[in-house]
Every structure is written in C-alpha cells, then in structure tokens.
Write an enzyme that holds these catalytic residues in place. Structure first.
Site, mmCIF file in Angstrom:
data_model
loop_
_atom_site.group_PDB
_atom_site.id
_atom_site.type_symbol
_atom_site.label_atom_id
_atom_site.label_comp_id
_atom_site.label_asym_id
_atom_site.label_seq_id
_atom_site.Cartn_x
_atom_site.Cartn_y
_atom_site.Cartn_z
ATOM 1 N N HIS A 83 29.658 26.874 45.231
ATOM 2 C CA HIS A 83 29.263 27.377 46.547
ATOM 3 C C HIS A 83 28.134 26.565 47.167
ATOM 4 C CE1 HIS A 83 31.018 31.725 46.084
ATOM 5 N NE2 HIS A 83 31.945 30.786 46.151
ATOM 6 N N LYS A 101 31.266 35.751 47.600
ATOM 7 C CA LYS A 101 30.283 36.270 46.663
ATOM 8 C C LYS A 101 30.731 35.971 45.227
ATOM 9 C CE LYS A 101 33.588 39.242 46.438
ATOM 10 N NZ LYS A 101 34.845 38.753 46.876
ATOM 11 N N ASP A 182 30.668 37.827 38.496
ATOM 12 C CA ASP A 182 31.964 38.144 39.096
ATOM 13 C C ASP A 182 32.090 39.622 39.455
ATOM 14 O OD1 ASP A 182 34.836 36.682 39.322
ATOM 15 O OD2 ASP A 182 33.383 35.405 38.303
#
Length: 361
Positions: A83, A101, A182
């Site tokens: 990311h 996310k 996660d």
C-alpha cells in the site's frame, strides 16, 4: 472535481485481485462512476481484468496509471504490504486515492501517505467500508445520541476457521500476514469508531512458526473507564459479532458487525428494539457506499472524508502497532519496537482473492 455534480467521476483500479474485482463490480453499477483504467504488474493480467469489466485502458505497470491525467481517483487494492508504495506513487503524481484496509503495514507508513496527500492537496481515504455502511452509521448515531448512556464496554470478534497453509498470504510475513492486520483491523476500527484511541493496550497472541499471529486478543482501556475486548483469529471461526454496553442499555450486533443486516437496542425498562437494514440501500456486503462517499467528497472539494477521517485511520494504525509490538510480530524491513522503519518491498497482487470481510466464512 469541485462543483462538477453532473460529471462522472473517473476511476482507476490498481491491482487485479479479488478485492479489486469485488469493488469494481459494485462501482460499475453506479451511474455517476466510470472505470477508465486498470493497472497490474503484468499487462496480461490488466488486459484480462479490463476485458472482464469493459475498461478502456489496461497498463502493465503502476506508474502509468498514476500518471494518467484522465483518472480522477485511484482505488489501491494490492496486499497491504504494498500500500505504501502503490498509494505513494499515485499521490506523488497528483492522483486522489482510496486505499484498501489495513491502510498500511504500520503507523509510520500511514503517516507518510497522509503527509504526501496533504503536501499535494490530494484526497486520501482508507477503504474502511464499515464506516460508510448505513447500518453502522445508524448504530453510531444511536450511541452518540446517548440511547445507551455512557459506554462501559465494547466487545468485537472476527475469526476464520481456516486452515491456512504456510504458503498462504495470511501466513506470509513478507505480505504482512497474520490475523491482526487482515481481520483484527475490523474490531479495532469498530471500537475506535465509538471510543476513539485507547489510553492503554494489553495484548496476547499465538504465533505461527513463520512469526505471524494466528490469533490475537487485546484489552483496550480508556480514561473514561470504558474497556474494549477485541479478538481475531485465522484458526477458528467466530460469531463476527459485537456488543456495546452503556450505563443505560446495550446494542447487540449478532453477526457481521462490519456490515450488519440488523442489530438490537436494549434499554433499561423497555422492550428490545430491532433495527433492520433498508433494502433500498442495496446488498449489505456492497462496497458502493464507500465509493459514493469518495465521489461526494471529491465533488465537494474535500481532501478527506468526515466518515473516514485520516486522523482516525492513523489512530487505528497506532493501536495495531502497539498490539504487534506487544505480541512480537514484526515484518521484513521493520525495526523491532518502533512499528516499522525502512522501505517495505513491493509484493504481488494476487493475495487478496477472497476478502473475508466481503465473503465471511
């Protein structure tokens, strides 16, 4: 985009895995959205994705998408270990970004992305779709309006039965594996949506031979006296439930607290009141709500969303860092005890083929 209410918002999709496909499928159904480009590490993957969704341009590298002046906003759907690199490329090129996310591997990387966005005056938002869900927003309004009094405790869990083999991305330290980033990001984010950043954290975990957390539990403490218990696991399926207890009652979310179809309000001396999702809002697993919020903000000239504020995202990343440091989970390139230092290498895009938030076990 400021004031251009009649013009479609042009999206670019960065990565071609399962999460990118899920988001794009919802995005193409929105009349005011247009997906104009997709990028992957390979041209073949980008072209296959483009053909699947009728996208005009397919790029075999991320940089070309980042430089595409016809793209208003890029949706970054790589594994979270990439990311920082992927979103950073787009922000440096002046693109607006919606980033999946968990926002990054650690708070340091998150702070770097926020600083980049503010330097370039670009919009940046974490794709914490839970915060944009109409039922979650309704729940928060009830809590904010004092329907259950002062919050005394919050409980939330998210666990998948697995088993996940050692080669799976959830067991791979190089891809930011483990239950916490996660899955645990959801109960932590749910808690901080209601209570903010905790004043103290105590965490315990069971680690895999690879050094990632198989399951983690944490107790978050607040100066108000409130406590929050959060749990995540990739070794056992949990109810995916949440409960908020206040001084005058409580709210129970029996299943799927991050995209509920109903919840129950209990107030002292009164019958329970059930709240159900409005069918007009679409499927409860839809990612369209966050896409609409991004497009609303872009048209309003906002550089961040009031529903998913950047300071809230940074606060969640700090809590995740604290938990990881306490349980001893550190990823390649990070400095132990600091929440990470040094550049994190790029990884592939195929890890997130089944996002458990969208398709719970």
């Amino acid at each position: 985009m400021t004031g251009q209410t009649g013009q479609k918002v042009r999206w670019g999709i960065l990565a071609t895995g399962g999460m990118a496909a899920r988001f794009t499928a919802d995005l193409v159904d929105l009349p005011d959205a247009e997906v104009v480009a997709v990028a992957s590490r390979t041209e073949a993957s980008a072209k296959a994705f483009a053909e699947r969704f009728g996208i005009a341009r397919a790029y075999g590298d991320w940089e070309t998408l980042a430089r595409d002046e016809d793209v208003d906003v890029v949706y970054v759907a790589t594994p979270h270990s990439a990311h920082r690199t992927a979103a950073g490329l787009c922000l440096e090129a002046g693109r607006n970004v919606l980033c999946e996310k968990p926002f990054t591997l650690n708070a340091r990387e998150a702070e770097e992305l926020v600083a980049l966005a503010r330097r370039h005056g670009s919009f940046l938002m974490e794709a914490m779709w839970m915060y944009c869900n109409p039922m979650v927003r309704r729940l928060k309004t009830l809590v904010d309006d004092g329907e259950i009094g002062e919050i005394r405790s919050v409980q939330a869990d998210f666990g998948l039965a697995g088993p996940f083999p050692p080669a799976h991305r959830l067991r791979d330290p190089a891809q930011g594996g483990g239950a916490l980033l996660d899955l645990g990001v959801y109960p932590v984010s749910f808690t901080q949506l209601l209570l903010g950043e905790p004043s103290d954290v105590v965490a315990r975990a069971v680690l895999s031979p690879e050094g990632v957390d198989l399951q983690t539990g944490a107790l978050l403490s607040y100066d108000s006296g409130a406590l929050a218990s959060v749990h995540c696991s990739i070794t056992g399926g949990t109810p995916h439930s949440a409960s908020i207890t206040g001084s005058k009652g409580r709210i129970d979310v029996p299943y799927g607290f991050f995209f509920p179809d109903h919840f129950v309000l209990h107030r002292d001396g009164r019958d329970p009141q059930e709240f159900r999702a409005d069918p007009a809002d679409g499927p409860r697993a839809s990612l369209a709500h966050e896409a609409r919020e991004v497009m609303r903000a872009l048209r309003a000239g906002e550089t961040e969303s009031p529903l998913v504020p950047l300071e809230g995202t940074l606060a969640v990343m700090r809590t995740l860092d604290t938990i990881r440091n306490q349980v001893g989970v550190h990823y390649p390139g990070e400095t132990e005890g600091t929440g990470g230092a040094g550049e994190i290498g790029e990884t592939g895009e195929t890890g997130g083929t089944t996002d458990p938030a969208v398709t719970p076990a």
